[in-house]
Design a protein around this motif. Structure first.
Motif, PDB file in Angstrom:
ATOM      1  N   ALA A 173     141.429  21.127  19.406  1.00 42.26           N
ATOM      2  CA  ALA A 173     141.148  20.109  18.395  1.00 42.26           C
ATOM      3  C   ALA A 173     142.382  19.251  18.192  1.00 42.26           C
ATOM      4  N   LEU A 174     142.144  17.985  17.806  1.00 46.65           N
ATOM      5  CA  LEU A 174     143.223  17.038  17.556  1.00 46.65           C
ATOM      6  C   LEU A 174     143.039  16.438  16.171  1.00 46.65           C
ATOM      7  N   ASP A 175     144.098  16.537  15.337  1.00 48.34           N
ATOM      8  CA  ASP A 175     144.140  15.840  14.058  1.00 48.34           C
ATOM      9  C   ASP A 175     145.062  14.645  14.236  1.00 48.34           C
ATOM     10  N   LEU A 176     144.465  13.467  14.346  1.00 51.51           N
ATOM     11  CA  LEU A 176     145.214  12.252  14.659  1.00 51.51           C
ATOM     12  C   LEU A 176     145.591  11.554  13.351  1.00 51.51           C
ATOM     13  N   THR A 197     149.113  14.976  15.190  1.00 54.93           N
ATOM     14  CA  THR A 197     150.005  13.864  15.518  1.00 54.93           C
ATOM     15  C   THR A 197     150.153  12.957  14.299  1.00 54.93           C
ATOM     16  N   ASP A 198     151.298  12.295  14.216  1.00 52.43           N
ATOM     17  CA  ASP A 198     151.513  11.314  13.153  1.00 52.43           C
ATOM     18  C   ASP A 198     152.690  10.433  13.559  1.00 52.43           C
ATOM     19  N   ALA A 221     152.758  20.119  16.578  1.00 53.31           N
ATOM     20  CA  ALA A 221     152.897  18.811  15.946  1.00 53.31           C
ATOM     21  C   ALA A 221     153.652  17.883  16.883  1.00 53.31           C
ATOM     22  N   LEU A 222     153.082  16.686  17.133  1.00 57.23           N
ATOM     23  CA  LEU A 222     153.671  15.717  18.052  1.00 57.23           C
ATOM     24  C   LEU A 222     153.801  14.367  17.361  1.00 57.23           C
ATOM     25  N   ALA A 223     154.952  13.727  17.520  1.00 58.76           N
ATOM     26  CA  ALA A 223     155.213  12.441  16.879  1.00 58.76           C
ATOM     27  C   ALA A 223     154.749  11.291  17.755  1.00 58.76           C
ATOM     28  N   GLY A 224     154.152  10.278  17.120  1.00 58.07           N
ATOM     29  CA  GLY A 224     153.753   9.088  17.855  1.00 58.07           C
ATOM     30  C   GLY A 224     152.529   8.435  17.252  1.00 58.07           C
ATOM     31  N   SER A 225     152.170   7.257  17.769  1.00 56.46           N
ATOM     32  CA  SER A 225     151.068   6.467  17.246  1.00 56.46           C
ATOM     33  C   SER A 225     149.763   6.758  17.992  1.00 56.46           C
ATOM     34  N   LEU A 226     148.700   6.922  17.223  1.00 57.05           N
ATOM     35  CA  LEU A 226     147.360   7.126  17.755  1.00 57.05           C
ATOM     36  C   LEU A 226     147.364   8.188  18.867  1.00 57.05           C
ATOM     37  N   PHE A 227     146.845   7.837  20.074  1.00 57.51           N
ATOM     38  CA  PHE A 227     146.719   8.845  21.129  1.00 57.51           C
ATOM     39  C   PHE A 227     147.960   8.952  22.015  1.00 57.51           C
ATOM     40  N   GLU A 228     148.979   8.148  21.760  1.00 50.78           N
ATOM     41  CA  GLU A 228     150.158   8.152  22.631  1.00 50.78           C
ATOM     42  C   GLU A 228     150.774   9.539  22.812  1.00 50.78           C
ATOM     43  N   ARG A 233     145.396  14.029  27.688  1.00 48.40           N
ATOM     44  CA  ARG A 233     144.721  15.274  27.307  1.00 48.40           C
ATOM     45  C   ARG A 233     143.375  14.996  26.648  1.00 48.40           C
ATOM     46  N   LYS A 234     142.461  15.953  26.801  1.00 48.86           N
ATOM     47  CA  LYS A 234     141.125  15.847  26.221  1.00 48.86           C
ATOM     48  C   LYS A 234     140.910  16.972  25.208  1.00 48.86           C
ATOM     49  N   PHE A 235     140.005  16.719  24.248  1.00 49.53           N
ATOM     50  CA  PHE A 235     139.775  17.658  23.156  1.00 49.53           C
ATOM     51  C   PHE A 235     138.282  17.823  22.901  1.00 49.53           C
ATOM     52  N   ASP A 236     137.931  18.970  22.353  1.00 49.24           N
ATOM     53  CA  ASP A 236     136.538  19.221  21.962  1.00 49.24           C
ATOM     54  C   ASP A 236     136.227  18.597  20.607  1.00 49.24           C
TER      55      ASP A 236
END
Length: 510
Positions: A173-176, A197-198, A221-228, A233-236
């Motif tokens: 899962a991705l929390d964007l 990400t944030d 936790a990964l820093a950056g804008s949107l999907f960058e 990578r793909k998510f369910d």
């Protein structure tokens, strides 16, 4: 800038144990404050809670420290939590013989449909738990933090998104745009791994604190804008409460996306397909412009066109440009500053909307699914009425029904068997004393809580729709009972079957 507390797993475990031992949980705080005090606190009104926490118990001390942001005696704090650890790690700061909280730590019932409630805590900046940043004044800094970098806690938007999210067990899962980590907190309960990400590094640290304090270790936790930050990578499951506010300037990282108009939300929708596993969902909150001379339904459908995704876009509210500007100026506390500054900023918002020919702003939610269908279903609608929460299970069922409808032509619909959905009632509307009703209304008390008119055939159909007979067999029996041509009736009924199925009044037996 004030840094966030230190993330030390061992000490966080001790802090969590202390919070649980004191019943500093959602249920514990409700029991202490009572419904009135608890509801007032959700409106940022502290007086009832202050009156209810005068006894000095560990729970009362923690409520005063972390929810009311009041100083408490060192001795009282030491009786409630590992105070020296909290001072060393930056959860508290000394103030003479007293101690103060440096962050808001808010008990949160981490509920996921189908799973028991789990005690959790959301960590955010002081004064930012509810109501945006407007409650902390109008200066350029708040509690030593630059206002643009403030991290909000639990609010109405985050709660709405949590409630509409589909909660299937998933792999990734991705929390964007994670903020304080509310969506990641929910996802961690039904996903093997969660990526948050944030763009704001402080927000990522608060996300990490929220998840670690709540006992989760299946996250990154990964820093950056949107999907960058996630590359290819793909998510369910992708969830996002993005900085969707349509504003003339990027003053606040948590709300202003920095793109023109509603381009940020459009970009997120357009990019989602590249990051969804087959069958995966992307769910987000969004604002969109109502542009003069354009149909907003077509405009939003255009965001999805060509992506190959199914989409269900629901507009919950529309505000005129003045209402919208006032809402977000108050959110930022501008109404508390000099009147001339407020008027100037108000004018900037209206100038931007006028330049873009914007007549209003729509607010709502968007659900996308990678169904792989040759002809994706795209539904754009306005629904300002109350809905049942959590709505996530009903959204999941709606997309399942689209698969059924896509794979069945008229003959297939008539050959299928159906059952009436739970809690559907029939209302007959007509003049008092009339022999026959003017019309019959089916009303669904679950999910979207829709209502629809049906004719005599439709009312008769749902009345015997128990999965025993095929739709065609039921239609033939109704035709014989009414003395109508069965062929004509069979030609007419599939359109109604599609509507009743799509809206969830009846469910196909599979």
């Amino acid at each position: 800038m004030i840094s966030s507390p230190v993330l030390d797993p061992t000490r966080l475990a001790k802090l969590r144990e202390a919070l649980l031992e004191a019943s500093f949980t959602a249920d514990g705080c409700l029991d202490l404050l009572g419904p009135t005090g608890y509801a007032a606190l959700a409106r940022s009104e502290a007086v009832p809670a202050l009156r209810a926490t005068r006894g000095g118990s560990p729970l009362e001390t923690l409520v005063r420290l972390f929810l009311l942001q009041q100083p408490v005696p060192y001795k009282a704090a030491a009786a409630a939590l590992p105070v020296e650890d909290c001072l060393a790690d930056g959860w508290l700061r000394p103030d003479g013989d007293l101690v103060r909280a440096t962050v808001d730590v808010r008990p949160y019932a981490n509920e996921v449909a189908g799973l028991p409630s789990s005690d959790a805590w959301v960590v955010s900046d002081l004064g930012c738990a509810v109501g945006g940043a407007g409650g902390i004044g109008s200066g350029e800094t708040a509690h030593g933090v630059a206002r643009k970098d403030l991290v909000l806690g639990v609010g109405g938007a985050s709660t709405t998104l949590a409630n509409i999210t589909v909660r299937r067990p998933v792999g990734a899962a991705l929390d964007l745009g994670s903020g304080s980590g509310v969506q990641a907190l929910h996802a961690a309960r039904h996903a093997r791994s969660v990526t948050a990400t944030d763009l704001n590094p402080r927000a990522l640290r608060f996300t990490e604190l929220t998840l670690a304090l709540s006992g989760f270790d299946n996250t990154e936790a990964l820093a950056g804008s949107l999907f960058e930050p996630v590359g290819e990578r793909k998510f369910d499951l992708i969830v996002s409460n993005p900085p969707f506010v349509i504003s003339p300037a990027g003053r606040f990282t948590y709300r202003d996306g920095g793109m023109a108009g509603d381009d940020l939300c459009r970009s997120l929708v357009r990019s989602a397909a590249e990051h969804l596993e087959p069958g995966g969902y992307c769910q987000l909150l969004a604002n969109w412009q109502h542009v003069k001379g354009e149909d907003w339904h077509e405009r939003l459908a255009g965001w999805v066109a060509g992506t190959g995704l199914d989409a269900w876009i629901v507009q919950r509210e529309v505000q005129d440009v003045a209402q919208y500007a006032e809402l977000w100026l108050r959110d930022g506390g501008d109404h508390r500053g000099p009147g001339g500054d407020y008027q100037a900023r108000y004018g900037e918002w209206l100038d931007a909307f006028e330049a873009g020919r914007v007549e209003g702003i729509g607010m709502g939610w968007i659900t996308l699914r990678a169904s792989g269908a040759e002809r994706p279903t795209v539904r754009v609608e306005e629904w300002p009425h109350p809905v049942e929460q959590p709505l996530g299970p009903h959204i999941d069922e709606w997309f399942d029904r689209q698969d059924f409808l896509r794979s069945h032509d008229d003959a297939g619909l008539l050959a299928a068997r159906y059952v009436l959905a739970d809690e559907v009632v029939q209302e007959q509307v007509g003049a008092p004393g009339a022999e026959d009703p003017e019309h019959v209304v089916l009303r669904h008390n679950r999910g979207m809580r829709r209502a629809t008119k049906v004719d005599t055939v439709g009312a008769g159909f749902v009345g015997v729709c128990d999965g025993t007979l095929s739709a065609g067999e039921i239609v033939d029996a109704i035709a014989q009972l009414l003395g109508e041509d069965r062929v004509v009736l069979r030609d007419r009924v599939p359109e109604s079957l599609r509507l009743l199925t799509e809206q969830g009044f009846i469910n196909p037996v599979r």
